[in-house]
Design a protein around this motif. Structure first.
Motif, PDB file in Angstrom:
ATOM      1  N   ARG A 312     -48.976 128.014  43.307  1.00  0.00           N
ATOM      2  CA  ARG A 312     -49.647 127.687  42.062  1.00  0.00           C
ATOM      3  C   ARG A 312     -49.014 128.487  40.923  1.00  0.00           C
ATOM      4  O   ARG A 312     -48.536 129.608  41.113  1.00  0.00           O
ATOM      5  N   ALA A 313     -49.030 127.916  39.724  1.00  0.00           N
ATOM      6  CA  ALA A 313     -48.438 128.579  38.558  1.00  0.00           C
ATOM      7  C   ALA A 313     -48.995 129.988  38.386  1.00  0.00           C
ATOM      8  O   ALA A 313     -50.212 130.198  38.398  1.00  0.00           O
ATOM      9  N   GLY A 314     -48.088 130.964  38.265  1.00  0.00           N
ATOM     10  CA  GLY A 314     -48.474 132.337  37.983  1.00  0.00           C
ATOM     11  C   GLY A 314     -49.033 133.119  39.156  1.00  0.00           C
ATOM     12  O   GLY A 314     -49.480 134.257  38.983  1.00  0.00           O
ATOM     13  N   GLU A 337     -43.844 125.922  39.644  1.00  0.00           N
ATOM     14  CA  GLU A 337     -44.336 124.914  38.701  1.00  0.00           C
ATOM     15  C   GLU A 337     -43.827 125.157  37.283  1.00  0.00           C
ATOM     16  O   GLU A 337     -44.423 124.707  36.306  1.00  0.00           O
ATOM     17  N   ASP A 339     -43.849 127.653  35.437  1.00  0.00           N
ATOM     18  CA  ASP A 339     -44.665 128.509  34.582  1.00  0.00           C
ATOM     19  C   ASP A 339     -43.912 129.798  34.248  1.00  0.00           C
ATOM     20  O   ASP A 339     -43.344 130.441  35.130  1.00  0.00           O
ATOM     21  N   THR A 340     -43.917 130.174  32.988  1.00  0.00           N
ATOM     22  CA  THR A 340     -43.208 131.386  32.567  1.00  0.00           C
ATOM     23  C   THR A 340     -44.153 132.437  31.979  1.00  0.00           C
ATOM     24  O   THR A 340     -43.700 133.420  31.396  1.00  0.00           O
ATOM     25  N   SER A 341     -45.471 132.246  32.144  1.00  0.00           N
ATOM     26  CA  SER A 341     -46.423 133.191  31.551  1.00  0.00           C
ATOM     27  C   SER A 341     -46.598 134.444  32.393  1.00  0.00           C
ATOM     28  O   SER A 341     -46.969 135.494  31.873  1.00  0.00           O
ATOM     29  N   ARG A 342     -46.335 134.350  33.717  1.00  0.00           N
ATOM     30  CA  ARG A 342     -46.503 135.499  34.602  1.00  0.00           C
ATOM     31  C   ARG A 342     -45.349 135.569  35.602  1.00  0.00           C
ATOM     32  O   ARG A 342     -44.938 134.552  36.151  1.00  0.00           O
ATOM     33  N   GLY A 365     -39.812 129.672  37.753  1.00  0.00           N
ATOM     34  CA  GLY A 365     -40.876 130.494  37.221  1.00  0.00           C
ATOM     35  C   GLY A 365     -40.250 131.727  36.603  1.00  0.00           C
ATOM     36  O   GLY A 365     -39.056 131.746  36.305  1.00  0.00           O
ATOM     37  N   ARG A 383     -36.531 131.211  35.483  1.00  0.00           N
ATOM     38  CA  ARG A 383     -36.578 130.443  34.242  1.00  0.00           C
ATOM     39  C   ARG A 383     -36.843 131.327  33.023  1.00  0.00           C
ATOM     40  O   ARG A 383     -36.517 130.975  31.886  1.00  0.00           O
TER      41      ARG A 383
END
Length: 463
Positions: A312-314, A337, A339-342, A365, A383
């Protein structure tokens, strides 16, 4: 009469000997360290091999056929016949004909071998098409080879060859699997007797097809790839043609059809130092992750067997679990997914992964602790970089097919990463792609050397 032979493998050597026996002057070129056949003049360059020839035979692999033809074309005489004899797709033969025509007034012929060269040598049956087909028929006919002149355009003979290959290579694949299954069951002799009873020349034909499939598996796998393209262009399903090619690639391995990992430590080692750009060229730019996924430190490089993770993202709980089951030589490939926030990976998980023998991590990610990763020398592609840490709740999956950077990666696929990016090679194609990528690398080396030589020969050029 003089013939130039480009490619001194098994077929090139046998044709060279045949023409020499019939009184022709024969020159040959091959960049590899292969023996020079008796009575053959070994040329140092393609240009030297083809200059002054009445007939030139292109007997390279399909991947090298077009660049070699381009290199040869400007040195061909006006009355020379350039006969390309590789087992490539019809479109490749058309491209080679265009290259020869663009740089010379030589005559092109698309020539395909229909039979066993080791068995019949220079008398093996041929089919030919293109403007030079009738001349080829005369030249090879004088050697005792039956030649069917199809007329038509370049590609017609190749198409005929690939249609035959669907059967002949398919028959070889069936024989290999049946004999090996018989051996595993303790009934090999009985299986051989059953097969031989259905074949002309019985055991002799069986053994030729069985041993030939093992010996030439990599080349024939590439030929079946071209056959599959033809089948697709005809509007038919390609599943069987591709499965036959897959079996040939397996048969070429030292372990043959045994159910073992296809991406062996030896294969991984063979890919060391091979640029992702060359691999991408060898796979027609397929399998390259999008350019948003980059090495997080300069100089990172890794080659390994994919241990896939979908999370899952993050959240990196699945990555933690994957580290516990990782084996030496694995490279973790993670669908985060996008996601680049975490960050999913940092120095601690990298340290644990390295202790398990993991050679690198590819993330769709984000990562963090990049300075420490660089100090460790642990390769990571991601990413983005962010200091924010991950969640650790799940869910996630390990060892399933995933999408990463726009590419499908399956457990056990070969993964190569360097400063240019990351490429994924399907496990069943890894051996054939290795050979093709090496041909690309060798061709680039030849072209660089040619550029340097031309510069050195130009007034004011670099010496």
């Amino acid at each position: 009469m003089r013939v130039g032979i480009l490619g001194l493998g098994e077929a090139g050597t046998l044709y060279a000997a045949g023409f020499a026996e019939h009184g022709w002057e024969v020159s040959g070129f091959d960049p590899a360290d292969v023996p020079t056949p008796p009575r053959i003049e070994r040329a140092a360059t393609v240009a030297e091999a083809v200059r002054g020839c009445d007939l030139v035979l292109g007997l390279t692999g399909a991947k090298a056929a077009l660049p070699v033809a381009r290199e040869a074309a400007e040195h061909l005489g006006a009355s020379t016949v350039y006969a390309d004899m590789n087992a490539g797709a019809p479109r490749l033969k058309q491209q080679i004909a265009e290259a020869v025509g663009a740089a010379s007034t030589a005559v092109f012929a698309d020539v395909s071998v229909i039979g066993s060269v080791p068995k019949y040598r220079h008398r093996t049956a041929l089919v030919a098409s293109g403007p030079g087909a009738s001349v080829v028929a005369d030249y090879f006919g004088a050697l005792g080879a039956p030649v069917e002149d199809l007329g038509g355009e370049p590609g017609a003979a190749s198409s005929r060859k690939l249609l035959r290959s669907l059967f002949m290579k398919g028959l070889g694949a069936v024989i290999v699997e049946a004999v090996d299954a018989g051996r595993a069951a303790g009934d090999e002799q009985w299986v051989r007797e059953q097969i031989a009873g259905e074949l002309a020349d019985g055991e002799q034909t069986l053994e030729r097809l069985y041993s030939g499939t093992h010996k030439h598996g990599e080349r024939r796998a590439r030929e079946m790839s071209a056959a599959a393209e033809l089948v697709r262009d005809l509007g038919l399903d390609t599943a069987l043609a591709r499965a036959v090619g897959d079996l040939h690639a397996l048969a070429a391995r030292p372990e043959g059809l045994k159910d073992t990992t296809r991406v062996t430590p030896e294969l991984i080692a063979a890919y060391e130092g091979l640029p992702t750009a060359n691999i991408g060229d060898a796979t027609e730019r397929l399998g390259l992750l999008d350019s948003g996924i980059n090495a997080v430190w300069s100089g990172a490089r890794a080659v390994g067997r994919a241990l896939t993770v979908w999370t899952r993202a993050g959240d990196n709980k699945a990555l933690q679990e994957a580290v516990r089951v990782a084996e030496p030589g694995d490279i973790m490939v993670v669908n985060g997914e996008g996601d680049t926030s975490r960050a999913l990976v940092g120095e601690l998980i990298a340290e644990r992964a390295r202790a398990r023998g993991v050679v690198g991590i590819v993330l769709d990610g984000a990562a963090r602790d990049v300075e420490v990763l660089a100090e460790m020398g642990f390769p990571v592609w991601a990413r983005a970089v962010t200091p924010a840490g991950p969640y650790k709740f799940g869910p996630g999956r390990i060892g399933v097919p995933i999408a990463v950077g726009g590419v499908v990666c399956r457990p056990g696929d070969l993964v190569v990463g360097d400063g240019d990016g990351v490429t994924v090679v399907p496990a069943e194609d890894a051996s054939a792609v290795l050979a093709a990528a090496r041909e690309v690398e060798a061709e680039e080396a030849r072209r660089r050397a040619s550029i340097r030589a031309a510069a050195a020969a130009t007034p004011g050029g670099t010496s």
